[in-house]
Design a protein around this motif. Structure first.
Motif, PDB file in Angstrom:
ATOM      1  N   ASN A   1      96.123 -14.044  31.514  1.00 56.47           N
ATOM      2  CA  ASN A   1      97.281 -15.075  31.369  1.00 56.47           C
ATOM      3  C   ASN A   1      98.072 -14.812  30.158  1.00 56.47           C
ATOM      4  N   ILE A   2      99.310 -15.486  30.405  1.00 62.44           N
ATOM      5  CA  ILE A   2     100.107 -15.747  29.092  1.00 62.44           C
ATOM      6  C   ILE A   2     100.557 -17.321  29.112  1.00 62.44           C
ATOM      7  N   GLU A   3     100.492 -17.578  27.831  1.00 63.40           N
ATOM      8  CA  GLU A   3     101.119 -19.126  27.628  1.00 63.40           C
ATOM      9  C   GLU A   3     102.300 -18.602  26.795  1.00 63.40           C
ATOM     10  N   ALA A   4     103.377 -18.564  27.449  1.00 62.75           N
ATOM     11  CA  ALA A   4     104.534 -18.264  27.009  1.00 62.75           C
ATOM     12  C   ALA A   4     105.429 -19.308  26.130  1.00 62.75           C
ATOM     13  N   GLN A   5     105.963 -18.753  25.119  1.00 64.48           N
ATOM     14  CA  GLN A   5     106.783 -19.705  24.408  1.00 64.48           C
ATOM     15  C   GLN A   5     106.105 -20.892  23.745  1.00 64.48           C
ATOM     16  N   ALA A   6     104.736 -20.913  23.174  1.00 66.56           N
ATOM     17  CA  ALA A   6     104.037 -22.037  22.740  1.00 66.56           C
ATOM     18  C   ALA A   6     104.981 -22.682  21.713  1.00 66.56           C
ATOM     19  N   GLN A   7     104.816 -23.927  21.735  1.00 67.00           N
ATOM     20  CA  GLN A   7     105.876 -24.734  20.896  1.00 67.00           C
ATOM     21  C   GLN A   7     105.174 -24.661  19.546  1.00 67.00           C
ATOM     22  N   PRO A   8     105.843 -24.656  18.367  1.00 64.99           N
ATOM     23  CA  PRO A   8     105.270 -24.647  17.039  1.00 64.99           C
ATOM     24  C   PRO A   8     104.755 -26.152  16.731  1.00 64.99           C
ATOM     25  N   PHE A   9     103.538 -26.162  15.887  1.00 67.70           N
ATOM     26  CA  PHE A   9     103.001 -27.228  15.464  1.00 67.70           C
ATOM     27  C   PHE A   9     102.438 -28.021  16.618  1.00 67.70           C
ATOM     28  N   SER A  10     102.306 -27.578  17.780  1.00 64.18           N
ATOM     29  CA  SER A  10     101.694 -28.471  18.842  1.00 64.18           C
ATOM     30  C   SER A  10     100.201 -28.256  19.017  1.00 64.18           C
ATOM     31  N   GLU A  11      99.531 -29.534  18.982  1.00 66.72           N
ATOM     32  CA  GLU A  11      98.092 -29.617  19.189  1.00 66.72           C
ATOM     33  C   GLU A  11      97.453 -29.728  20.423  1.00 66.72           C
ATOM     34  N   TYR A  12      98.440 -29.235  21.425  1.00 65.29           N
ATOM     35  CA  TYR A  12      97.921 -29.082  23.270  1.00 65.29           C
ATOM     36  C   TYR A  12      97.269 -28.026  23.136  1.00 65.29           C
ATOM     37  N   SER A  13      95.881 -27.836  23.862  1.00 59.72           N
ATOM     38  CA  SER A  13      95.186 -26.676  23.963  1.00 59.72           C
ATOM     39  C   SER A  13      96.049 -25.952  25.143  1.00 59.72           C
ATOM     40  N   LEU A  14      95.655 -24.875  24.574  1.00 56.84           N
ATOM     41  CA  LEU A  14      96.530 -23.629  25.618  1.00 56.84           C
ATOM     42  C   LEU A  14      95.401 -22.768  25.970  1.00 56.84           C
ATOM     43  N   PRO A  15      94.734 -22.902  27.208  1.00 56.00           N
ATOM     44  CA  PRO A  15      93.504 -22.207  27.651  1.00 56.00           C
ATOM     45  C   PRO A  15      94.041 -20.884  28.397  1.00 56.00           C
ATOM     46  N   SER A  16      93.048 -19.990  28.176  1.00 56.22           N
ATOM     47  CA  SER A  16      93.130 -18.839  29.424  1.00 56.22           C
ATOM     48  C   SER A  16      92.721 -19.278  30.621  1.00 56.22           C
ATOM     49  N   THR A  17      93.060 -18.657  31.560  1.00 52.43           N
ATOM     50  CA  THR A  17      92.879 -19.244  33.160  1.00 52.43           C
ATOM     51  C   THR A  17      91.410 -18.357  33.464  1.00 52.43           C
ATOM     52  N   GLY A  18      91.061 -17.648  32.901  1.00 52.89           N
ATOM     53  CA  GLY A  18      89.599 -16.931  33.073  1.00 52.89           C
ATOM     54  C   GLY A  18      89.165 -16.216  31.792  1.00 52.89           C
ATOM     55  N   PRO A  19      87.980 -15.682  31.797  1.00 51.40           N
ATOM     56  CA  PRO A  19      87.431 -15.083  30.601  1.00 51.40           C
ATOM     57  C   PRO A  19      88.366 -14.082  29.945  1.00 51.40           C
ATOM     58  N   ALA A  20      88.253 -14.078  28.833  1.00 58.37           N
ATOM     59  CA  ALA A  20      89.154 -13.084  27.886  1.00 58.37           C
ATOM     60  C   ALA A  20      88.282 -12.760  26.700  1.00 58.37           C
ATOM     61  N   GLN A  21      88.458 -11.234  26.441  1.00 66.21           N
ATOM     62  CA  GLN A  21      87.866 -10.975  24.996  1.00 66.21           C
ATOM     63  C   GLN A  21      88.931 -10.701  23.942  1.00 66.21           C
ATOM     64  N   TYR A  22      90.114 -10.397  24.211  1.00 68.84           N
ATOM     65  CA  TYR A  22      91.199 -10.351  23.306  1.00 68.84           C
ATOM     66  C   TYR A  22      92.229 -11.203  23.513  1.00 68.84           C
ATOM     67  N   VAL A  23      92.877 -11.535  22.342  1.00 70.38           N
ATOM     68  CA  VAL A  23      94.217 -12.359  22.649  1.00 70.38           C
ATOM     69  C   VAL A  23      95.049 -11.749  21.669  1.00 70.38           C
ATOM     70  N   ILE A  24      96.395 -11.706  22.084  1.00 74.70           N
ATOM     71  CA  ILE A  24      97.471 -10.972  21.466  1.00 74.70           C
ATOM     72  C   ILE A  24      98.586 -11.950  21.427  1.00 74.70           C
ATOM     73  N   GLU A  25      98.895 -12.257  19.989  1.00 74.89           N
ATOM     74  CA  GLU A  25     100.013 -13.257  19.891  1.00 74.89           C
ATOM     75  C   GLU A  25     101.341 -12.443  19.375  1.00 74.89           C
ATOM     76  N   VAL A  26     102.502 -12.785  20.165  1.00 75.63           N
ATOM     77  CA  VAL A  26     103.675 -12.139  19.731  1.00 75.63           C
ATOM     78  C   VAL A  26     104.739 -13.266  19.842  1.00 75.63           C
ATOM     79  N   ASN A  27     106.001 -12.822  19.357  1.00 75.36           N
ATOM     80  CA  ASN A  27     106.954 -14.067  19.382  1.00 75.36           C
ATOM     81  C   ASN A  27     107.304 -14.455  20.553  1.00 75.36           C
ATOM     82  N   GLY A  28     107.452 -15.932  20.560  1.00 77.90           N
ATOM     83  CA  GLY A  28     107.963 -16.569  21.812  1.00 77.90           C
ATOM     84  C   GLY A  28     109.035 -15.624  22.499  1.00 77.90           C
ATOM     85  N   GLY A  29     108.963 -15.474  23.834  1.00 74.03           N
ATOM     86  CA  GLY A  29     109.855 -14.861  24.588  1.00 74.03           C
ATOM     87  C   GLY A  29     109.728 -13.446  24.953  1.00 74.03           C
ATOM     88  N   TYR A  30     108.858 -12.624  23.909  1.00 78.38           N
ATOM     89  CA  TYR A  30     108.495 -11.288  23.821  1.00 78.38           C
ATOM     90  C   TYR A  30     108.123 -10.996  25.582  1.00 78.38           C
TER      91      TYR A  30
END
Length: 160
Positions: A114-143
């Motif tokens: 899954n993708i948590e798109a355009q995560a809000q800067p400075f937010s402390e809300y949890s942004l979880p995966s919808t299932g197990p994951a081994q890798y997480v990739i962060e790119v610019n919001g909107g990519y």
């Protein structure tokens, strides 16, 4: 109840910008320069096109806890790869993260969970995966939207 406790521990230990546990190796904020290490290439096979970024690897406890915190800019051609030893539920947050990010959860078969798109800067809300994951990739919001990258798309990771 055990599942709730496990979820809380996962959030605290595996979160980008997460508060470091008291016995953590992170003693004070680490402010990295805006220079990004090129430790490999990630290819995304999206619906619109195939896109490629270089990545900086976060695979130590300190690197995972710090992630992209405190950075003020990231080129569209760059991202961060979080590599974990096992598949499990993951959760990130944006504490002390200045730039909007797409957080892409990837399974051990290199298929996007899954993708948590355009995560809000400075937010402390949890942004979880919808299932197990081994890798997480962060790119610019909107990519992901720009390149048609979505759940079940394939990624290829090549290390230098």
């Amino acid at each position: 109840m055990r599942q709730l406790v496990l979820s809380i521990v996962v959030v605290l230990l595996c979160a980008c910008g997460a508060e470091a546990p008291k016995n953590s190796s992170v003693k004070k904020p680490i402010i990295k320069k805006e220079k990004y290490k090129n430790e490999g290439i990630i290819t995304f096979y999206g619906k619109k096109d195939t896109s490629v970024i270089t990545f900086e690897l976060a695979d130590t406890r300190e690197e995972i806890e710090t992630g992209l915190m405190y950075r003020k800019f990231m080129p569209d051609s760059v991202g961060m790869l979080f590599k974990f030893p096992t598949m499990q539920m993951r959760s990130f947050w944006m504490r002390n993260t200045n730039i909007s990010l797409d957080i892409i959860y990837v399974k051990n078969d290199f298929i996007i969970e899954n993708i948590e798109a355009q995560a809000q800067p400075f937010s402390e809300y949890s942004l979880p995966s919808t299932g197990p994951a081994q890798y997480v990739i962060e790119v610019n919001g909107g990519y992901a939207l720009k390149h048609g990258i979505a759940k079940d798309a394939q990624v290829k990771i090549e290390y230098k």
